[in-house]
Scaffold this motif. Structure first.
Motif, mmCIF file in Angstrom:
data_model
loop_
_atom_site.group_PDB
_atom_site.id
_atom_site.type_symbol
_atom_site.label_atom_id
_atom_site.label_comp_id
_atom_site.label_asym_id
_atom_site.label_seq_id
_atom_site.Cartn_x
_atom_site.Cartn_y
_atom_site.Cartn_z
ATOM 1 N N GLY A 149 -10.931 -3.913 0.754
ATOM 2 C CA GLY A 149 -10.493 -2.592 0.344
ATOM 3 C C GLY A 149 -9.698 -2.608 -0.943
ATOM 4 O O GLY A 149 -9.618 -1.601 -1.651
ATOM 5 N N HIS A 150 -9.093 -3.762 -1.264
ATOM 6 C CA HIS A 150 -8.328 -3.912 -2.501
ATOM 7 C C HIS A 150 -9.128 -4.618 -3.586
ATOM 8 O O HIS A 150 -8.584 -4.965 -4.634
ATOM 9 N N SER A 175 2.628 0.064 -1.142
ATOM 10 C CA SER A 175 3.017 1.270 -0.422
ATOM 11 C C SER A 175 3.051 0.998 1.076
ATOM 12 O O SER A 175 2.260 0.199 1.602
ATOM 13 N N LYS A 177 2.290 3.191 3.085
ATOM 14 C CA LYS A 177 1.243 4.052 3.631
ATOM 15 C C LYS A 177 0.057 3.190 4.067
ATOM 16 O O LYS A 177 -0.382 2.302 3.335
ATOM 17 N N PRO A 178 -0.470 3.421 5.279
ATOM 18 C CA PRO A 178 -1.614 2.617 5.746
ATOM 19 C C PRO A 178 -2.797 2.668 4.787
ATOM 20 O O PRO A 178 -3.080 3.693 4.176
ATOM 21 N N ASP A 179 -3.448 1.528 4.658
ATOM 22 C CA ASP A 179 -4.602 1.403 3.772
ATOM 23 C C ASP A 179 -5.571 0.425 4.420
ATOM 24 O O ASP A 179 -5.304 -0.130 5.485
ATOM 25 N N SER A 180 -6.688 0.178 3.782
ATOM 26 C CA SER A 180 -7.657 -0.787 4.297
ATOM 27 C C SER A 180 -7.107 -2.199 4.124
ATOM 28 O O SER A 180 -6.900 -2.646 2.996
ATOM 29 N N GLU A 181 -6.865 -2.887 5.233
ATOM 30 C CA GLU A 181 -6.277 -4.219 5.217
ATOM 31 C C GLU A 181 -7.036 -5.139 6.164
ATOM 32 O O GLU A 181 -7.737 -4.675 7.071
ATOM 33 N N GLN A 234 -11.678 -5.413 8.751
ATOM 34 C CA GLN A 234 -10.880 -4.494 7.946
ATOM 35 C C GLN A 234 -10.437 -3.322 8.811
ATOM 36 O O GLN A 234 -11.251 -2.700 9.500
ATOM 37 N N LEU A 262 -7.287 0.079 9.195
ATOM 38 C CA LEU A 262 -6.323 0.924 8.503
ATOM 39 C C LEU A 262 -4.930 0.528 8.987
ATOM 40 O O LEU A 262 -4.584 0.734 10.154
ATOM 41 N N ASN A 273 0.301 -2.794 4.504
ATOM 42 C CA ASN A 273 0.081 -4.087 3.857
ATOM 43 C C ASN A 273 0.766 -5.192 4.663
ATOM 44 O O ASN A 273 1.886 -5.006 5.155
ATOM 45 N N LYS A 277 7.587 2.908 -1.506
ATOM 46 C CA LYS A 277 6.949 2.062 -2.512
ATOM 47 C C LYS A 277 7.853 0.875 -2.833
ATOM 48 O O LYS A 277 8.971 1.054 -3.319
#
Length: 568
Positions: A57-58, A347, A349-353, A372, A374, A377, A393
């Motif tokens: 995702g990154h 961040s 905030k949840p992201d693709s990890e 992967q 949600l 980090n 942040k």
């Protein structure tokens, strides 16, 4: 370190020997070429493991630590194997300038290829870098040596290498700031492309100044007593290739791999015929040559441990800096850090990890692939919630910046080490070469001991450790490095029979290759060491044993060096 041993000249040998005036233009051509080439290489190496383990995702590859360490270890091993054959081809056929231009072109193309998404581009890029490094690495320092073999320049040779050495470390220091800026602002592909730009500058600088170095471009055709290229290929590389293929498929034949992965098995199997070849050289040598070769082989075996610890820089220590070190940039230095490209903003905030367990180990699916999800980090997993940024942040020092600590300490500590040994020499108390190596081994082990203490300082799965642990670890290791690394090629030239010096240079590269692969092999088990103290304890014990053996052999090796050179 590897940056120093490329030249075969110690910082102590390079200090204070001559006026720096009156150097030929060729020195500055090679200085600039090497600065930008090392900029590209260490930029790529500094981010490679991070790129492999970063989530898809990154823009990363989403590899597990095991898969990433296996690939990084294989890459480092092969990077150290190809210079042997590249050096021989340049010696006998291509000449040094053509070999360097060919190698630089392949390196630049390899870095640009890594910037292209996809697995095919990844492996094609790595192949280009491995082969290109084989043509470039051994020949640029040889070219410099040839230029300074002229009678009027010989007294300035040590100072020339000193200047050359500073170019290497400047490139290695600066590149990580560029890597951090490019990958944080634009993505991984742009960071790899920046390495390609650096290599392109190196190539153009070299080509434009090529006329100033033509005097050093001397071919060395086969002479009486030299082993022919066909015999070397038939006796060394062909059996190694066959053994590698056998090793690759051995896991399927017996139902499980021997060294953890097929690539580990292939490499270790390939080493067997090469080692047998060098044992044969020793057995067939004369009684006089046996003493020099025996001392050299003893040093090679012991030094493997040192290089395994060194190559943690690309594996274990990179993981530690990324996941277990508090990397928050003080607010007062935030503007400064951003200006240098040091800042990575994460961040909450949840992201693709990549999905991980409480020990940071990836949770694999039924096909052995990472998953992967949600989530926040992974950096925040062992950062107490009361330390999370209020605005969501976190401004962190980018992990690759820690790769610049080593070249910084190389530059900073060199004059101190030089001054110390000059002071001891005046008092006739300077240790001999083998004793310096033994001390370097012990100090390298102490750097791993410091990491063991870092693990014990807190529960690393619930709290971060402070940055000073890894900074002090690099400082200690670099001190040991200054005592060990530059000795390698120097000892080869002193102890090898002249007719097989090139082959023994290949043995030194083989030592580095084996160590790089063993370091990668160790790191493939990183997630299996729930208690990371055990991981670093292995390195501490190994360094202690290696250092003790080196001290035990110091009188014997010093005596052999005296017989060969008249000095310790």
């Amino acid at each position: 370190m590897e940056r120093e041993e490329e030249m075969g000249t110690t910082p102590i040998q390079m200090a204070g020997k001559s006026d720096q005036k009156g150097h030929p233009r060729g020195l500055w051509i090679l200085f600039g070429t090497e600065l930008w080439e090392r900029f590209g290489y260490y930029l790529m190496v500094g981010i490679f493991f991070l790129y492999l383990i970063d989530s898809t995702g990154h823009g990363g590859k989403g590899f597990s630590n095991k898969m990433a360490a296996d690939l990084v270890g294989s890459f480092i091993a092969l990077v150290y194997l190809t210079p042997f054959i590249g050096g021989l081809i340049a010696d006998r056929y291509l000449g040094y300038r053509k070999a360097i231009i060919l190698g630089a072109s392949m390196l630049a193309l390899g870095y640009y290829t890594l910037a292209i998404p996809g697995d095919t581009a990844l492996y094609v890029g790595l192949l280009l870098i491995i082969v290109g490094n084989g043509f470039f690495k051994p020949n640029i320092s040889t070219l410099l040596g040839n230029i300074y073999s002229r009678e009027d320049l010989r007294p300035k040779k040590d100072v020339a290498y000193n200047i050359f050495y500073m170019g290497i470390n400047l490139g290695a220091f600066v590149c990580n700031f560029v890597a951090a800026y490019m990958r944080n602002h634009y993505g991984w592909g742009y960071a790899f492309a920046a390495a390609g730009v650096g290599m392109t500058i190196a190539l153009l600088w070299f080509v434009m100044g090529s006329k100033h170095i033509k005097d050093g471009d001397i071919k060395k055709p086969l002479q009486e007593g030299d082993m022919s290229m066909s015999k070397i290929m038939g006796s060394v590389f062909l059996p190694a290739a066959i053994a590698a293929v056998i090793g690759w498929f051995m896991g399927k034949i017996i139902g499980h791999t021997i060294f953890g992965t097929p690539s580990n098995d292939a490499f270790m199997f390939a080493c067997v015929p090469i080692i047998i070849f060098y044992i044969g050289l020793y057995v067939r040598s004369t009684k006089e040559d046996k003493r020099g070769l025996g001392a050299l082989f003893a040093f090679f075996i012991v030094s493997i441990v040192f290089w395994v610890i060194y190559n943690q820089n690309s594996t274990g220590l990179t993981i530690w800096a990324d996941q277990y070190t508090a990397r928050e940039m003080p607010k007062s230095m935030s503007g400064f850090g951003k200006g240098l490209g040091m800042i990575q903003t994460l961040s909450t905030k949840p992201d693709s990890e990549t999905k991980i367990n409480e020990y940071f180990a990836p949770i694999l699916d039924n096909n052995g692939k990472t998953q992967q999800v949600l989530d926040v980090n992974p950096y925040f997993q062992n950062l107490p919630k009361d330390q999370w940024p209020a605005d969501g942040k976190a401004e962190l020092i980018s992990t690759e910046i820690f790769q610049s600590i080593n070249p910084f300490f190389i530059i900073f500590l060199t004059p101190i080490v030089v001054g110390l040994f000059m002071w001891l020499s005046r008092r006739k108390r300077e240790p001999n070469t083998p004793s310096k190596i033994g001390m370097g081994m012990v100090i390298a082990g102490a750097s791993s001991l410091l990491m063991l203490f870092a693990v014990m300082s807190t529960n690393i799965y619930h709290n971060k450790t402070e940055m000073y642990w890894i900074i002090c670890t690099y400082a200690l290791f670099t001190l040991g490095e200054l005592l060990v690394s530059p000795i390698g090629l120097s000892l080869v030239s002193k102890l090898s029979p002249p007719r097989i010096t090139a082959l023994m240079m290949g043995a030194w590269f083989l030592v580095n290759a084996i160590a790089g692969k063993v370091a990668g092999l160790m790191a493939t088990f990183w997630d299996s060491f729930t208690n990371k103290a055990s991981y670093f304890l292995i390195l501490v014990i190994a360094a202690g044993v290696a250092g003790s053996i080196m001290f035990g052999m110091s009188k014997w090796i010093a005596q052999v060096i005296r017989e060969k050179t008249g000095a310790d």
